[in-house]
Design a protein around this motif. Structure first.
Motif, short mmCIF file in Angstrom:
data_model
loop_
_atom_site.label_atom_id
_atom_site.label_comp_id
_atom_site.label_asym_id
_atom_site.label_seq_id
_atom_site.Cartn_x
_atom_site.Cartn_y
_atom_site.Cartn_z
N LEU A 1 0.57 -1.56 0.11
CA LEU A 1 0.27 0.19 0.20
C LEU A 1 0.86 1.23 -0.29
CD1 LEU A 1 -2.66 -0.96 2.84
CD2 LEU A 1 -2.78 -0.84 -0.07
N ALA A 2 2.58 1.25 0.42
CA ALA A 2 3.00 1.99 -0.22
C ALA A 2 4.32 1.98 -0.72
CB ALA A 2 3.86 2.09 1.34
N GLY A 3 4.30 2.92 -1.04
CA GLY A 3 5.42 3.42 -2.04
C GLY A 3 7.48 2.37 -1.85
N THR A 4 7.51 2.12 -2.56
CA THR A 4 9.47 1.45 -2.39
C THR A 4 9.85 2.59 -1.19
OG1 THR A 4 10.34 2.41 -4.53
CG2 THR A 4 9.51 -0.30 -4.06
N GLU A 5 9.94 3.87 -1.25
CA GLU A 5 10.94 5.07 -1.11
C GLU A 5 10.40 5.21 0.67
OE1 GLU A 5 10.25 8.67 -2.51
OE2 GLU A 5 11.87 8.27 -4.76
N GLN A 6 8.60 4.92 0.70
CA GLN A 6 7.69 5.14 1.87
C GLN A 6 8.60 3.63 2.96
OE1 GLN A 6 6.35 7.32 3.79
NE2 GLN A 6 5.42 6.52 5.33
N VAL A 7 8.27 2.66 2.22
CA VAL A 7 9.10 1.24 2.74
C VAL A 7 10.39 1.47 3.34
CG1 VAL A 7 9.37 -1.16 2.81
CG2 VAL A 7 7.44 0.29 2.11
N ALA A 8 11.40 1.99 2.65
CA ALA A 8 13.09 1.98 3.02
C ALA A 8 12.50 3.47 3.97
CB ALA A 8 13.77 2.29 1.62
N SER A 9 12.28 4.37 3.62
CA SER A 9 12.64 4.99 4.63
C SER A 9 11.91 4.73 5.99
CB SER A 9 11.46 6.72 4.67
OG SER A 9 11.43 7.63 5.85
#
Length: 303
Positions: free
Chosen positions: A132-140
């Motif tokens: 449900l989140a982008g890869t950048e948000q997951v990485a953050s």
């Protein structure tokens, strides 16, 4: 528990799922087991028990401990749930910190990590709802958590879609020590049947009354009888509320709401019990039960 002797190649242990409310711990637990044992909803305090579920696999037995979400308590119930969650992180082999990918990392997450830091267990970082989140948000999210605490491993999952659930199980298994099978292999939870039934009913009440009174609801099975000849369970349960006005919300106009709750709950219970179910639901008043530690324990919440 059985504590059966096992070969040196057999692994077993306890894996606690910890985190703030609504991060998807129970959903991940159900996905790992491959069927529903824990109730879920979008309401905080959905999980009120320290719930243990058993996953048996080739060469291992993994006991998941699903805990109530850690939060700032506003009443005796909240305090009891927090105590239960913290206790669930002691004397286990792995603590899996579940972090919602769709929410910003905050002080509440930092506080949960400070509790995990006090344990001696292996630590696993699990970023949930990752699709449900982008890869950048997951990485953050991963980066923010790893700045606060060292983890043995980290991964992103999305339990509803089955994304990386098998990888989560495999990582947990690899963190378990050699040991015996603590439970009989035909068990998938240590909860009494009456508690599971009450929780399945409460889940349906939560879904039906989401905006009105989710936290004021308590459910208790009062009678349960199996009719072997008819292959039928007869179950009577009480749905408790805190105010007289809330009874009408649960019953609904012309009894429509309580019938909808009963019909939905019966479907789940018939699947759980593998037979027909006659379900009798009644709504009862117990004023301010969430402030009464004795009543909270009678419901079994926080245990």
């Amino acid at each position: 528990m059985t504590g059966q002797d096992a070969s040196v190649d057999f692994q077993s242990g306890f894996v606690t799922l910890a985190g703030r409310p609504n991060v998807g711990k129970s959903t991940l637990l159900n996905a790992a087991l491959g069927h529903k044992v824990a109730i879920t909803s979008n309401v905080a305090q959905t999980t009120r028990h320290r719930f243990r579920a058993i996953l048996n696999g080739q060469g291992f037995q993994m006991v998941f401990v699903d805990t109530p979400g850690l939060h700032k308590p506003h009443d005796a119930l909240g305090e009891e749930l927090n105590h239960s969650a913290i206790q669930g992180m002691t004397d286990v082999d792995v603590v899996a910190f579940c972090l919602d990918a769709t929410q910003q990392f905050g002080r509440g997450d930092e506080w949960v990590l400070s509790q995990i830091e006090q344990t001696t267990s292996a630590r696993l970082l699990v970023v949930t709802k990752s699709l449900l989140a982008g890869t950048e948000q997951v990485a953050s999210q991963m980066s923010a958590a790893q700045k606060c605490l060292d983890f043995s491993a980290a991964l992103a999952v999305s339990a509803l879609e089955g994304y990386q659930v098998s990888s989560f199980v495999e990582i947990c298994k690899n963190l378990l020590p050699p040991g015996p099978a603590w439970f009989d292999p035909d068990k998938d939870t240590d909860q009494p049947l009456e508690v599971i039934i009450a929780e399945f009913i409460r889940e349906k009440v939560l879904h039906a009354t989401f905006d009105e009174l989710p936290h004021a609801i308590g459910v208790q099975v009062e009678e349960m009888e199996r009719d072997e000849k008819a292959k039928l369970y007869r179950i009577s349960a009480a749905i408790y509320v805190e105010r007289e006005s809330q009874k009408g919300m649960v019953v609904g106009k012309g009894g429509r709401m309580i019938k909808e709750i009963g019909s939905s709950a019966r479907q789940d219970l018939e699947h759980l019990l593998a037979c027909r179910v006659y379900l009798d639901l009644r709504v009862k008043l117990r004023k301010q039960w969430r402030r009464d530690a004795n009543q909270i324990r009678r419901f079994g919440y926080g245990q």
